[in-house]
Motif scaffolding. Structure first.
Motif, mmCIF file in Angstrom:
data_model
loop_
_atom_site.group_PDB
_atom_site.id
_atom_site.type_symbol
_atom_site.label_atom_id
_atom_site.label_comp_id
_atom_site.label_asym_id
_atom_site.label_seq_id
_atom_site.Cartn_x
_atom_site.Cartn_y
_atom_site.Cartn_z
ATOM 1 N N THR A 23 37.012 47.653 41.309
ATOM 2 C CA THR A 23 36.373 48.740 41.365
ATOM 3 C C THR A 23 35.226 48.163 41.370
ATOM 4 N N SER A 24 34.382 48.087 40.742
ATOM 5 C CA SER A 24 32.874 46.931 41.089
ATOM 6 C C SER A 24 32.640 45.793 42.090
ATOM 7 N N GLU A 26 32.461 46.318 45.329
ATOM 8 C CA GLU A 26 31.797 46.658 46.593
ATOM 9 C C GLU A 26 29.821 46.455 45.830
ATOM 10 N N ASP A 54 45.075 45.267 44.834
ATOM 11 C CA ASP A 54 43.736 44.673 44.392
ATOM 12 C C ASP A 54 43.008 44.228 44.877
ATOM 13 N N ASP A 130 28.627 53.972 36.277
ATOM 14 C CA ASP A 130 29.366 55.313 35.636
ATOM 15 C C ASP A 130 28.287 56.657 35.437
#
Length: 130
Positions: A23-24, A26, A54, A130
């Motif tokens: 998720t991080s 990019e 993943d 977030d």
């Protein structure tokens, strides 16, 4: 984004992109590719999480960023079998800069804290999305 901290060594060598969660990826790759191009050094991607799904997502994201930075040479290793803090800390020994994302959970928080304490090169920890 935090500014690079003074490192104890590692003034030459590739930029390290430490991927602790897909998720991080990019954000980490965006900054790491930019730094590698600016410094005219290769990029070393070390991923230490990742399910099979993943890995596929990371491959797609990496391919996209490689296309945007064709002059940056990239090497990739996925080290799911080893402790992420150990892998990333060891990788900093030969790098000029390490880029990690802010921790998203207790496991990644521990890894980022350990790398921050022991890194042999300057470290950039990107803010959480977030």
């Amino acid at each position: 984004m935090s500014r690079p901290e003074a490192g104890r060594a590692g003034t030459t060598g590739p930029v390290l992109a430490g991927i602790l969660a897909v998720t991080s990826a990019e954000d980490v790759l965006r900054v790491a590719f930019d730094e590698a191009e600016r410094r005219t050094v290769p990029l070393r991607v070390v991923a230490s999480v990742l399910s099979e799904g993943d890995r596929l997502v990371l491959g797609d994201v990496l391919e996209c960023w490689s296309g945007k930075y064709p002059g940056v040479s990239v090497s990739t290793s996925v080290r799911g079998d080893l402790d992420p803090a150990i892998c990333l800390t060891a990788a900093t020994r030969t790098c000029c800069l390490a880029v990690l994302s802010a921790p998203g959970d207790a496991r990644t928080a521990a890894a980022v804290a350990a790398v921050a304490r022991r890194a042999s090169c300057p470290l950039v920890v990107l803010p959480s999305a977030d």
